[in-house]
Design a protein around this motif. Structure first.
Motif, mmCIF file in Angstrom:
data_model
loop_
_atom_site.group_PDB
_atom_site.id
_atom_site.type_symbol
_atom_site.label_atom_id
_atom_site.label_comp_id
_atom_site.label_asym_id
_atom_site.label_seq_id
_atom_site.Cartn_x
_atom_site.Cartn_y
_atom_site.Cartn_z
ATOM 1 N N GLN A 43 1.010 -1.183 -0.013
ATOM 2 C CA GLN A 43 -0.105 -0.056 0.042
ATOM 3 C C GLN A 43 0.839 1.135 0.031
ATOM 4 O OE1 GLN A 43 -2.810 -0.333 3.325
ATOM 5 N NE2 GLN A 43 -4.379 -1.245 1.939
ATOM 6 N N ARG A 231 -7.558 9.032 -1.826
ATOM 7 C CA ARG A 231 -7.239 7.888 -2.736
ATOM 8 C C ARG A 231 -7.133 8.509 -4.158
ATOM 9 N NH1 ARG A 231 -12.327 4.028 -3.557
ATOM 10 N NH2 ARG A 231 -13.166 5.838 -4.340
ATOM 11 N N CYS A 233 -6.706 7.151 -8.507
ATOM 12 C CA CYS A 233 -6.788 5.894 -9.107
ATOM 13 C C CYS A 233 -5.747 6.298 -10.544
ATOM 14 C CB CYS A 233 -8.174 5.473 -9.740
ATOM 15 S SG CYS A 233 -9.137 5.253 -8.147
ATOM 16 N N LEU A 279 -8.280 1.533 -0.706
ATOM 17 C CA LEU A 279 -7.765 1.339 -1.912
ATOM 18 C C LEU A 279 -8.445 0.495 -2.792
ATOM 19 C CD1 LEU A 279 -3.955 1.840 -0.746
ATOM 20 C CD2 LEU A 279 -5.463 3.448 -1.754
ATOM 21 N N ALA A 310 -5.143 1.735 -7.375
ATOM 22 C CA ALA A 310 -5.369 2.867 -6.591
ATOM 23 C C ALA A 310 -4.337 2.844 -5.545
ATOM 24 C CB ALA A 310 -6.611 2.868 -5.800
ATOM 25 N N TYR A 312 -2.407 6.054 -2.207
ATOM 26 C CA TYR A 312 -3.096 7.051 -1.503
ATOM 27 C C TYR A 312 -2.178 8.212 -1.660
ATOM 28 C CZ TYR A 312 -5.575 4.412 2.207
ATOM 29 O OH TYR A 312 -6.649 3.384 2.661
#
Length: 388
Positions: A43, A231, A233, A279, A310, A312
């Motif tokens: 992530q 988020r 994308c 996410l 996706a 952060y």
């Protein structure tokens, strides 16, 4: 110099860059520990971004940070090679292309004047020149464009993170996989880090480089930092279109796209920004992007979505710029947060600057004080007009 124990919370590209520059600083003596909550980096924003670098900012400090960033990327093998292994980030300097309609052309001109004052290699293109240079682009509604001629492009962001991390570890930096819960402090000094399992690590200096998870760490320090995980994308698509010499294009609508090997990638600012969302890819954004892509590049009318992801976006809601330097109440706690999409490209300058602060007590190579927390306390935003 007395030996110091330094703990960096966050082992992404920012935390790892700080660890590297501190480990090679000639006047630093001591130990460096990096705490990373996600050892897989599944992530990590560093691994999930579009991994680009530009100099077309409107604030001098951002321009200067990118100028150091591109020089560092160009010379990466001599900085981050380990035991004969040389990282290759596939740096592609194909530039950024900002497009503007009549309503936005003055902003491009104003930004260009600042950029030229600070040595940015960029050119303003009228519609006819833009069409001649990029004949695959529809310019009918455009009044002006700004093209970066050198020192802008894209690279392997995950590769940069791993190169910083690998080099830092080779220099004795210790990485541990754990969740930091809070900073332990007494009076005006941080004394250590408390982990979620209740254990504690003591330190002389601490750095908050926790990305989208940075704000909760400061909950009991007396400073509510306006940084949120939001988020963004990224969509990968194919098309029979041909876009030779395609730069990273920023459309007036907010859409951006660039080539990626045999494909293209693109993204859209979401209709509504929500903090700390999961996410999961929001495919409605691609539904909005598709007609805009086909309008701007007629050959994209036959595109096909291949995949998406996706990540952060560490968003500073105050002024969309980094917050760097000492915490307002705890001077041995340094902040490296709120990059709002600039983190990868600015990681070399941030790493060098905060390493200098720890080792020397001030910035030596580049003055990063315009990005200090004081501007938040004074209610004085450092507005960046070129936000993507």
């Amino acid at each position: 110099m007395q030996e110091k124990q330094v703990i960096i919370v966050g082992g992404g590209v920012i935390g790892s860059a700080i660890a590297y520059f501190l480990a090679v600083h000639p006047r630093f003596k001591g130990s460096i520990t990096v705490i990373e909550r996600d050892a897989s980096y599944a992530q990590a924003s560093s691994a999930l971004s579009a991994s680009s670098i530009r100099q077309q900012f409107s604030t001098p400090v951002n321009i200067a940070m990118s100028q150091f960033g591109i020089s560092f990327l160009r010379e990466l093998p001599q900085h981050l090679g380990v035991d004969g292994q040389v990282p290759d980030l596939g740096l592609s300097e194909q530039g950024y292309l900002y497009l503007a309609t009549v309503s936005g052309q003055q902003v491009l001109r104003d930004n260009h004047a600042i950029q030229r004052q600070h040595g940015v290699d960029a050119a303003l293109l009228e519609p006819h020149a833009l069409q001649a240079r990029f004949p695959w682009l529809d310019t009918a509604d455009l009044a002006l464009a700004s093209l970066g001629l050198s020192g802008e492009g894209w690279f392997d962001g995950y590769g940069l993170l791993m190169a910083f991390r690998h080099k830092a570890r080779s220099l004795g930096v210790r990485y541990i996989s754990a969740h930091a819960a809070t900073f332990i402090h007494s009076g005006n000094r941080v004394q250590g880090i408390r982990l979620e399992d209740g254990s504690e690590l003591r330190c002389d200096w601490a750095v908050n480089a926790a990305g989208a998870w940075a704000r909760p760490l400061l909950a009991d320090t007396g400073f509510d930092m306006p940084v949120h995980g939001r988020r963004r994308c990224v969509f990968v698509f194919s098309s029979p279109a041909q876009t030779p010499a395609c730069p990273l294009v920023i459309d007036p609508s907010g859409l951006w796209f660039r080539p990626e090997g045999a494909y293209w990638i693109c993204g859209m600012p979401p209709a509504q920004d929500d903090d700390d969302v999961a996410l999961d890819v929001d495919y409605r954004e691609f539904d909005q992007a598709w007609p805009l892509l086909a309008q701007r590049v007629p050959g994209f009318d036959a595109l096909r979505l291949q995949r998406a992801w996706a990540g952060y976006y560490e968003y500073n809601s105050f002024d969309q710029n980094a917050i760097l330097g000492p915490h307002p109440l705890l001077p041995n706690l340094l902040l490296a947060n709120g990059f709002s999409g600039h983190g990868l490209q600015h990681s070399p300058a941030v790493g060098r600057g905060l390493a200098e602060w720890i080792a020397d007590g001030s910035y030596a190579s580049l003055d990063l004080s315009p990005l200090s927390v004081q501007r938040l306390l004074d209610g004085r935003p450092l507005l960046e007009r070129n936000i993507i």
